[in-house]
Design a protein around this motif. Structure first.
Motif, short mmCIF file in Angstrom:
data_model
loop_
_atom_site.label_atom_id
_atom_site.label_comp_id
_atom_site.label_asym_id
_atom_site.label_seq_id
_atom_site.Cartn_x
_atom_site.Cartn_y
_atom_site.Cartn_z
N UNK A 86 -22.87 -15.42 -65.76
CA UNK A 86 -24.22 -14.84 -65.69
C UNK A 86 -24.17 -13.56 -64.88
N UNK A 87 -24.41 -12.46 -65.55
CA UNK A 87 -24.47 -11.17 -64.86
C UNK A 87 -25.92 -10.87 -64.49
N UNK A 88 -26.17 -10.76 -63.19
CA UNK A 88 -27.52 -10.50 -62.70
C UNK A 88 -27.62 -9.06 -62.20
N UNK A 89 -27.74 -8.14 -63.15
CA UNK A 89 -28.04 -6.76 -62.81
C UNK A 89 -29.55 -6.57 -62.91
N UNK A 90 -29.97 -5.37 -63.32
CA UNK A 90 -31.40 -5.18 -63.54
C UNK A 90 -31.91 -6.12 -64.62
N UNK A 91 -31.08 -6.32 -65.65
CA UNK A 91 -31.31 -7.30 -66.71
C UNK A 91 -30.27 -8.40 -66.56
N UNK A 92 -30.64 -9.63 -66.87
CA UNK A 92 -29.71 -10.76 -66.79
C UNK A 92 -29.10 -11.01 -68.15
N UNK A 93 -27.78 -11.12 -68.20
CA UNK A 93 -27.13 -11.49 -69.46
C UNK A 93 -26.11 -12.59 -69.21
N UNK A 94 -25.98 -13.47 -70.19
CA UNK A 94 -25.09 -14.62 -70.07
C UNK A 94 -24.00 -14.54 -71.14
N UNK A 95 -22.79 -14.91 -70.75
CA UNK A 95 -21.68 -15.07 -71.69
C UNK A 95 -21.26 -16.53 -71.68
N UNK A 96 -21.07 -17.11 -72.85
CA UNK A 96 -20.62 -18.49 -72.97
C UNK A 96 -19.20 -18.45 -73.52
N UNK A 97 -18.24 -18.84 -72.69
CA UNK A 97 -16.82 -18.79 -73.03
C UNK A 97 -16.36 -20.19 -73.40
N UNK A 98 -16.13 -20.46 -74.67
CA UNK A 98 -15.86 -21.83 -75.12
C UNK A 98 -14.51 -22.35 -74.64
N UNK A 99 -14.44 -23.68 -74.51
CA UNK A 99 -13.20 -24.32 -74.08
C UNK A 99 -12.08 -24.07 -75.09
N UNK A 100 -12.44 -24.02 -76.37
CA UNK A 100 -11.47 -23.77 -77.44
C UNK A 100 -11.42 -22.26 -77.71
N UNK A 101 -10.30 -21.59 -77.39
CA UNK A 101 -10.22 -20.13 -77.56
C UNK A 101 -10.46 -19.66 -78.99
N UNK A 102 -10.32 -20.56 -79.97
CA UNK A 102 -10.54 -20.15 -81.36
C UNK A 102 -12.02 -20.10 -81.73
N UNK A 103 -12.87 -20.66 -80.89
CA UNK A 103 -14.31 -20.62 -81.14
C UNK A 103 -14.91 -19.31 -80.64
N UNK A 104 -15.99 -18.83 -81.27
CA UNK A 104 -16.55 -17.54 -80.88
C UNK A 104 -17.22 -17.57 -79.52
N UNK A 105 -17.09 -16.47 -78.80
CA UNK A 105 -17.80 -16.27 -77.53
C UNK A 105 -19.23 -15.86 -77.85
#
Length: 378
Positions: free
Chosen positions: A174-193
């Protein structure tokens, strides 16, 4: 072989420039130096004014771009001076990734958009920066993704995967700059971020704090902690349609501005300032909590970065809303919270000069992977 890049970021918070010098010589990155330069109050006010239509804005925007390039050059000089005093060999910088200052972000097609795409605009003068530093500059990272049908944001999920991804564990960043954005990094590297903007991060909290107290931000969230969340106001704020949109999606000050907030505050004139600040803090926290619960149910870890990582009250509310997760800051994972975005643009610059994609279509919605950024050779 040694490979060094500089990343420069001036974000939605409009507080100044953060820069890092990164060594990419092995599989991991190493931050060798960091520097920052605050914006003068009058320049910050000018940038804020340029976020909305204003008098003679094209001329003023061009001058602001020159001033940002000059500030970037100062930060580059600070970084080079730091490593010059400690390095036995001269460090050759492959590229500078210079994000610029976003003043418009309109990735959606409008009714009079004949090309069928939106646009994004970051104030900068990368040609001037290349002249001032004698180093190759990569800038305008977002436009190519938008041209390919994407949101042009967030661009950090690919970098988050590079730095924070853990095989076998789903991690949310979770990047908390002026706007908040989230990245979901899956356990399986072959699945899309997955990655998208949750809504306001610090922008509304900072704007209200500045207006009411004269302070640029609520240090540690102490002012918010002294107040009480106003449920009726929170419901009105959360009624904004953006919160219910499905990703991919992105936003900015075009939407979540002080004007937006003042319109929402009609009827709450008698409320205490700290109660409104508490409500704005809960707005940021609850929007982020909802996003994690909706799109990162398998996560066991939330890594927080950006300026909001120093807001103790905001972190407390995130942990309260996500009891199933361990809420940590990126400092605990090897990269200081204020270095993450600047380091991301060093990485994006490296991707560009190697002609490697920098976007993730699963995050931005672009038609496919694209090399991001315009290159200004030294």
């Amino acid at each position: 072989m040694a490979e060094y890049c500089i990343g420069l970021m001036s974000g939605t918070s409009l507080d100044g420039v953060d820069g890092v010098l990164v060594d990419f010589s092995d599989a991991k990155l190493h931050v060798l130096a960091r520097a920052s330069l605050p914006f003068e109050p009058l320049f910050r006010a000018e940038l804020l004014a340029l976020n909305s239509p204003t008098h003679n804005e094209l001329h003023r925007a061009a001058l602001a771009g020159n001033q940002i390039a000059a500030a970037y050059a100062q930060v580059v000089q600070q970084l080079l001076e730091q490593v010059a005093s400690s390095a036995s060999d001269t460090i050759k910088i492959s590229a500078i990734g210079a994000h610029g200052q976003t003043v418009r972000h309109q990735p959606h097609r409008t009714s009079n958009d004949a090309a069928g795409v939106g646009y994004t605009l970051q104030l900068n003068n990368p040609a001037l920066l290349a002249e001032l530093t004698g180093i190759t500059v990569v800038a305008d990272f977002r436009s190519r993704d938008i041209a390919a049908g994407g949101q042009g944001a967030p661009l950090v999920p690919a970098f988050h995967q590079f730095v924070f991804g853990q095989a076998g564990t789903t991690v949310s960043v979770l990047n908390l700059g002026g706007i908040a954005n989230v990245s979901v990094l899956p356990a399986n590297p072959s699945e899309p971020v997955l990655g998208f903007d949750c809504g306001p991060g610090n922008a509304l909290m900072d704007a209200w704090c500045q207006q009411q107290t004269g302070q640029p931000f609520d240090t540690g969230g102490a002012w918010a902690a002294s107040g009480q969340c106003l449920p009726e106001l929170l419901a009105r704020l959360r009624d904004e349609p953006y919160f219910n949109q499905a990703p991919p999606k992105s936003t900015g000050r075009d939407l979540f501005s002080l004007t937006w907030l003042q319109n929402k505050l009609q009827g709450f004139a008698s409320s205490r300032g700290q109660d409104i600040q508490a409500t704005l803090t809960e707005l940021t926290a609850s929007a982020c909590v909802d996003c994690v619960n909706s799109y990162a149910k398998e996560s066991k870890l939330l890594v927080v970065c950006g300026g909001g990582a120093f807001n103790t009250e905001l972190l407390r509310r995130l942990q309260a809303g996500l009891p199933q997760l361990q809420v940590t800051t990126s400092d605990q994972h090897g990269l200081p919270a204020l270095d993450v975005e600047a380091a991301a643009f060093a990485w994006l610059a490296r991707q560009a000069i190697q002609r490697q994609p920098g976007n993730l279509p699963s995050a931005t919605g672009a038609a496919g992977p694209r090399v991001l950024g315009a290159i200004y050779p030294a």
